[in-house]
Design a protein around this motif. Structure first.
Motif, PDB file in Angstrom:
ATOM      1  N   LEU A  83       0.830  -1.197   0.000  1.00  0.00           N
ATOM      2  CA  LEU A  83       0.000   0.000   0.000  1.00  0.00           C
ATOM      3  C   LEU A  83       0.871   1.255   0.000  1.00  0.00           C
ATOM      4  O   LEU A  83       1.942   1.290   0.599  1.00  0.00           O
ATOM      5  N   SER A  84       0.377   2.306  -0.647  1.00  0.00           N
ATOM      6  CA  SER A  84       1.102   3.570  -0.647  1.00  0.00           C
ATOM      7  C   SER A  84       0.935   4.258   0.703  1.00  0.00           C
ATOM      8  O   SER A  84      -0.037   4.002   1.430  1.00  0.00           O
ATOM      9  N   PRO A  85       1.848   5.158   1.069  1.00  0.00           N
ATOM     10  CA  PRO A  85       1.696   5.887   2.337  1.00  0.00           C
ATOM     11  C   PRO A  85       0.377   6.633   2.453  1.00  0.00           C
ATOM     12  O   PRO A  85      -0.189   6.728   3.541  1.00  0.00           O
ATOM     13  N   THR A  86      -0.133   7.192   1.344  1.00  0.00           N
ATOM     14  CA  THR A  86      -1.406   7.908   1.440  1.00  0.00           C
ATOM     15  C   THR A  86      -2.559   6.963   1.744  1.00  0.00           C
ATOM     16  O   THR A  86      -3.502   7.338   2.445  1.00  0.00           O
ATOM     17  N   ALA A  87      -2.504   5.727   1.249  1.00  0.00           N
ATOM     18  CA  ALA A  87      -3.548   4.753   1.573  1.00  0.00           C
ATOM     19  C   ALA A  87      -3.509   4.372   3.047  1.00  0.00           C
ATOM     20  O   ALA A  87      -4.535   4.037   3.642  1.00  0.00           O
ATOM     21  N   LEU A  88      -2.330   4.426   3.663  1.00  0.00           N
ATOM     22  CA  LEU A  88      -2.195   4.064   5.074  1.00  0.00           C
ATOM     23  C   LEU A  88      -2.868   5.074   6.003  1.00  0.00           C
ATOM     24  O   LEU A  88      -3.194   4.746   7.142  1.00  0.00           O
ATOM     25  N   ILE A  89      -3.068   6.305   5.543  1.00  0.00           N
ATOM     26  CA  ILE A  89      -3.662   7.335   6.403  1.00  0.00           C
ATOM     27  C   ILE A  89      -5.085   7.670   5.972  1.00  0.00           C
ATOM     28  O   ILE A  89      -5.638   8.697   6.365  1.00  0.00           O
ATOM     29  N   ALA A  90      -5.714   6.785   5.185  1.00  0.00           N
ATOM     30  CA  ALA A  90      -7.033   7.074   4.628  1.00  0.00           C
ATOM     31  C   ALA A  90      -8.138   7.102   5.677  1.00  0.00           C
ATOM     32  O   ALA A  90      -9.228   7.609   5.399  1.00  0.00           O
ATOM     33  N   SER A  91      -7.893   6.576   6.882  1.00  0.00           N
ATOM     34  CA  SER A  91      -8.923   6.568   7.921  1.00  0.00           C
ATOM     35  C   SER A  91      -8.847   7.776   8.848  1.00  0.00           C
ATOM     36  O   SER A  91      -9.708   7.934   9.716  1.00  0.00           O
ATOM     37  N   LEU A  92      -7.843   8.610   8.705  1.00  0.00           N
ATOM     38  CA  LEU A  92      -7.711   9.767   9.577  1.00  0.00           C
ATOM     39  C   LEU A  92      -8.747  10.832   9.213  1.00  0.00           C
ATOM     40  O   LEU A  92      -9.184  10.909   8.063  1.00  0.00           O
ATOM     41  N   PRO A  93      -9.160  11.665  10.148  1.00  0.00           N
ATOM     42  CA  PRO A  93     -10.249  12.613   9.884  1.00  0.00           C
ATOM     43  C   PRO A  93      -9.903  13.600   8.780  1.00  0.00           C
ATOM     44  O   PRO A  93      -8.806  14.157   8.740  1.00  0.00           O
ATOM     45  N   ASN A 125      -7.250   5.583  -3.787  1.00  0.00           N
ATOM     46  CA  ASN A 125      -6.431   4.399  -4.003  1.00  0.00           C
ATOM     47  C   ASN A 125      -6.890   3.676  -5.266  1.00  0.00           C
ATOM     48  O   ASN A 125      -7.957   3.087  -5.298  1.00  0.00           O
ATOM     49  N   GLU A 126      -6.073   3.698  -6.343  1.00  0.00           N
ATOM     50  CA  GLU A 126      -6.504   3.100  -7.599  1.00  0.00           C
ATOM     51  C   GLU A 126      -5.991   1.677  -7.785  1.00  0.00           C
ATOM     52  O   GLU A 126      -6.319   1.046  -8.785  1.00  0.00           O
ATOM     53  N   GLY A 127      -5.208   1.163  -6.858  1.00  0.00           N
ATOM     54  CA  GLY A 127      -4.731  -0.199  -6.988  1.00  0.00           C
ATOM     55  C   GLY A 127      -3.998  -0.636  -5.742  1.00  0.00           C
ATOM     56  O   GLY A 127      -3.612   0.182  -4.913  1.00  0.00           O
ATOM     57  N   PRO A 128      -3.787  -1.960  -5.585  1.00  0.00           N
ATOM     58  CA  PRO A 128      -3.093  -2.467  -4.391  1.00  0.00           C
ATOM     59  C   PRO A 128      -1.608  -2.141  -4.372  1.00  0.00           C
ATOM     60  O   PRO A 128      -0.939  -2.366  -3.379  1.00  0.00           O
ATOM     61  N   ILE A 129      -1.095  -1.605  -5.472  1.00  0.00           N
ATOM     62  CA  ILE A 129       0.289  -1.150  -5.517  1.00  0.00           C
ATOM     63  C   ILE A 129       0.324   0.054  -6.443  1.00  0.00           C
ATOM     64  O   ILE A 129      -0.436   0.142  -7.404  1.00  0.00           O
ATOM     65  N   ASN A 130       1.186   1.006  -6.126  1.00  0.00           N
ATOM     66  CA  ASN A 130       1.250   2.225  -6.911  1.00  0.00           C
ATOM     67  C   ASN A 130       2.702   2.606  -7.112  1.00  0.00           C
ATOM     68  O   ASN A 130       3.536   2.383  -6.238  1.00  0.00           O
ATOM     69  N   THR A 131       3.008   3.193  -8.270  1.00  0.00           N
ATOM     70  CA  THR A 131       4.381   3.606  -8.538  1.00  0.00           C
ATOM     71  C   THR A 131       4.548   5.112  -8.571  1.00  0.00           C
ATOM     72  O   THR A 131       5.658   5.615  -8.472  1.00  0.00           O
TER      73      THR A 131
END
Length: 715
Positions: A25-35, A41-47
């Motif tokens: 997962l990308s770092p931005t996907a890791l913080i997607a639950s924060l307020p 997130n367009e895929g399970p891996i991103n470049t």
């Protein structure tokens, strides 16, 4: 929830949470639950490409820093978080939702900032390894080695290597990423140290195609590039691909000079290059380079029609700089003086390579020319220099209960951009900017567990991309495909927050916020007609006002279970009628695109030291994609689940674990965010009776269901 004490709204995820998520997962996907956070997130891996919003501000308006170094593209402001660090080496990610640290080296951050920190080398020799695989041929291999302390030198280091790959989950194509992280730390004393931080990424990805709403409604997730080549097909997947190389380095120095005086110095440099490749058709005869018409392509005299080509866009950029912060602490007073210098250089152009009847091409062939000139729609070069100097003073009163903080920063930037195609008007732009940004913050600790704070902050964002200054041209016409919207001032942010925190068995954080933007500019993109070439455009949107509430609640573990919830209400308002070129549209009072009214998340975590699991549920309200609010994407909800077990150790030194990650549990098909904004989705008359043509916004398709199994071990 990590305990926060700063007089601003800030939320974070730490190592304990990150290590329970899928390692791709990308770092931005890791913080997607924060307020307040939306992560497209367009895929399970991103470049590379990521869409990201905080409180209605998009990724180009948000500062991203890694180890105190800016990690956004220096002119387009696209975050390079996936290229900076592997998840296995991430210590924490924090989001400041409504303000920007004055000392942060960013010039595109209106009112939000994301900061990433890397783990430090271990005191002992050892390492970590993981192997992961899943659906869509998803895989990752990672290994990190720690030297431990080298002799009695107080020097420690680690280096890691990873490889990850997958098939595109919709349509043909694949992606692959190689990455290296390294850190060398020297501890001079208990409170003084130096770190050399290094990162390298090489990646390749076939590009996802972004649908309009009509294309999404007609084709759903089957909409993407074509798997086989037909004559004249610019949407063949093999000619739509992206190559990225990133080299990053910084020397992070923290020195305690005396009991009262400390110094931070950090020089850094980042080098990035492409190319991005697309499909296009160009005229064999009667085409254009800029405004200059050519008779024939060289070597094609006497022929006619259109030629299908691979449009290769080589680009390269580097940015270097240094940050210096001198801090003097005496009694109740803490005074900081800081300075930042940044240099950035970007160049980009196009090369056209003819396709064979089978859709193939080669760099070994010569790119197309006409009259000896490269056939390109642009050939730009942009240089920027920035100096920022500031002061910040904190005063602690009432035995530490009351902290008053006032600061000021002055940023001075100069840019020189040139467009070296014939007839470009303007062919050169050299704007200068002076941006003063004061801020005032205060916090009061009612008790050891309860805190209230308020702040008034300012920040700015320089115009994004060279398209803000220079035109770009199609090869089929002398009329520019994008025209700079005139002399653009920097976007300016003025915000206020009032917040409350409680720390205890139940942690609570809540904030009311309000902000105004002037000279608001929306960064958008669109496909050049007859091609798959994405061009950048800037929409001068005038003013914007927003206010709302955000909050988060987290519990401490109870019987190994902890819970978390976050939410935000956001109200936005466009402040004026927007110039659509031929007329003005009645956009005043409309809602800002990409700003959902409601968003929220719920999380549950279980960890008894042997078994662990994490569940996340997220909701995003509907959001408009045009300034006229006449097209939107519907609300959506997604859920992710992680389950794992610590396995028995081998020889007491190898500690393995196994983990299953399920992303998008329900397999929801949804549009996650907006790739290209529009003014109006339907043709309409403007305020003065002139026709304003419709635009077709494009969208990012959210990631499909993905299952991934990871086997990892510390040693």
């Amino acid at each position: 929830m990590a305990r926060q004490t700063a007089p601003v709204a800030v939320s974070a995820v730490g190592r304990a949470y990150i290590e329970k998520q899928a390692p791709t997962l990308s770092p931005t996907a890791l913080i997607a639950s924060l307020p307040g956070v939306q992560a497209g997130n367009e895929g399970p891996i991103n470049t590379e490409y990521e869409t990201f919003h905080v409180r209605g501000l998009d990724q180009s308006q948000i500062g991203f820093v890694f180890e105190g170094v800016p990690v956004s593209d220096i002119f387009s402001y696209v975050p390079w978080t996936s290229s900076m660090v592997d998840n296995e080496n991430l210590e924490s990610i924090s989001v400041t939702q409504g303000s920007v640290d004055l000392t942060a080296p960013v010039y595109n951050a209106d009112g939000a900032m994301v900061s990433m920190r890397e783990i430090r080398p271990s005191d002992h020799f050892g390492g970590f390894v993981d192997f992961a695989g899943g659906t869509h041929s998803l895989q990752k291999q990672f290994i990190r080695l720690n030297t431990g302390e080298i002799g009695q030198s107080d020097v420690r280091a680690f280096a890691s290597f990873s490889h990850s790959a997958a098939n595109l989950w919709r349509g043909p194509g694949d992606l692959e990423r190689w990455h290296v992280d390294a850190n060398l730390e020297k501890r001079w004393t208990n409170i003084s140290s130096s770190d050399i931080v290094f990162g390298y990424t090489r990646s390749h990805q076939n590009i996802y195609r972004y649908p309009t709403l009509a294309q999404w409604n007609a084709n759903g997730t089957s909409f993407n590039y074509d798997g086989s080549y037909q004559s004249g097909d610019t949407n063949y997947y093999r000619i739509n691909e992206r190559f990225t190389n990133v080299v990053f380095g910084a020397v992070h120095n923290d020195f305690r000079l005396t009991d009262q005086l400390s110094l931070h110095v950090e020089p850094y440099t980042t080098f990035q290059n492409g190319p991005n490749n697309y499909g296009a058709t160009i005229p064999v005869a009667g085409g254009y380079i800029g405004t200059s018409r050519y008779a024939y392509l060289d070597g094609y005299q006497g022929r006619s029609g259109m030629l299908t080509v691979e449009s290769v866009h080589p680009w390269q950029q580097n940015t270097s700089g240094v940050t210096v912060d001198l801090d003097w602490k005496a009694g109740a007073n803490d005074l900081s003086l800081f300075y930042w210098y940044s240099y950035g250089d970007h160049s980009e152009y196009q090369d056209q390579y003819p396709l064979s009847p089978g859709g193939n091409w080669s760099y070994a062939e010569n790119y197309l020319t006409a009259n000896g000139l490269r056939v390109t729609g642009y050939q730009e070069h942009t240089i920027q220099q920035l100096n920022a100097v500031g002061i910040d003073d904190k005063l602690t009163l009432l035995g530490g209960k009351l902290v008053l903080d006032a600061g000021f920063k002055a940023s001075m930037a100069s840019r020189v951009a040139t467009q070296d195609v014939p007839g470009a008007a303007p062919y050169r732009a050299a704007p200068n900017y002076f941006e003063p940004t004061p801020q005032v913050l205060a916090t009061y600790h009612i008790t050891d567990a309860d805190q209230v704070y308020l702040n008034a902050t300012t920040s700015y964002r320089l115009p994004a991309n060279w398209s803000a200054y220079l035109p770009q041209y199609p090869i089929t016409s002398a009329t520019p495909s994008s025209v700079p919207p005139g002399s653009l001032a920097a976007e300016y942010f003025i915000g206020q927050e009032l917040g409350f925190r409680h720390n205890g068995p139940l942690n609570v954080s809540a904030a009311w916020f309000h902000y105004n933007l002037t000279n608001h500019q929306i960064s958008s993109s669109s496909y050049l007609p007859g091609t798959s070439v994405l061009i950048s455009t800037q929409i001068a949107a005038g003013g914007e006002e927003a206010w709302g509430f955000q909050g988060e609640i987290g519990t401490r573990p109870w019987h190994h279970i902890s819970a978390y919830a976050s939410g935000q209400y956001l109200n936005t308002r466009i402040g004026n009628n927007v110039n659509a070129g031929t007329d003005y549209l009645p956009t005043k009072g409309k809602q800002e695109p990409g700003a959902p009214t409601f968003s929220g998340a719920i999380g549950l975590t279980y960890d008894d030291g042997t078994y662990f699991g994490n569940f996340n549920f997220r909701y995003q309200d509907a959001q408009y994609s045009t300034l006229m609010n006449d097209q939107s994407i519907p609300s959506y909800a997604t859920a992710d689940l992680s389950l794992g077990r610590i396995l028995p150790s081998f020889h007491s030194s190898v500690h393995p674990k196994i983990m299953l990650n399920l992303i998008n549990l329900g397999g929801v098909n949804y549009l996650s965010s907006i790739s290209g904004f529009g003014l109006t989705a339907v043709t309409r008359k403007g305020l003065f009776g002139n026709v304003v043509k419709a635009s077709a916004p494009s969208y990012v398709v959210g990631s499909a269901f993905t299952a991934m199994v990871t086997l990892a071990a510390d040693f």
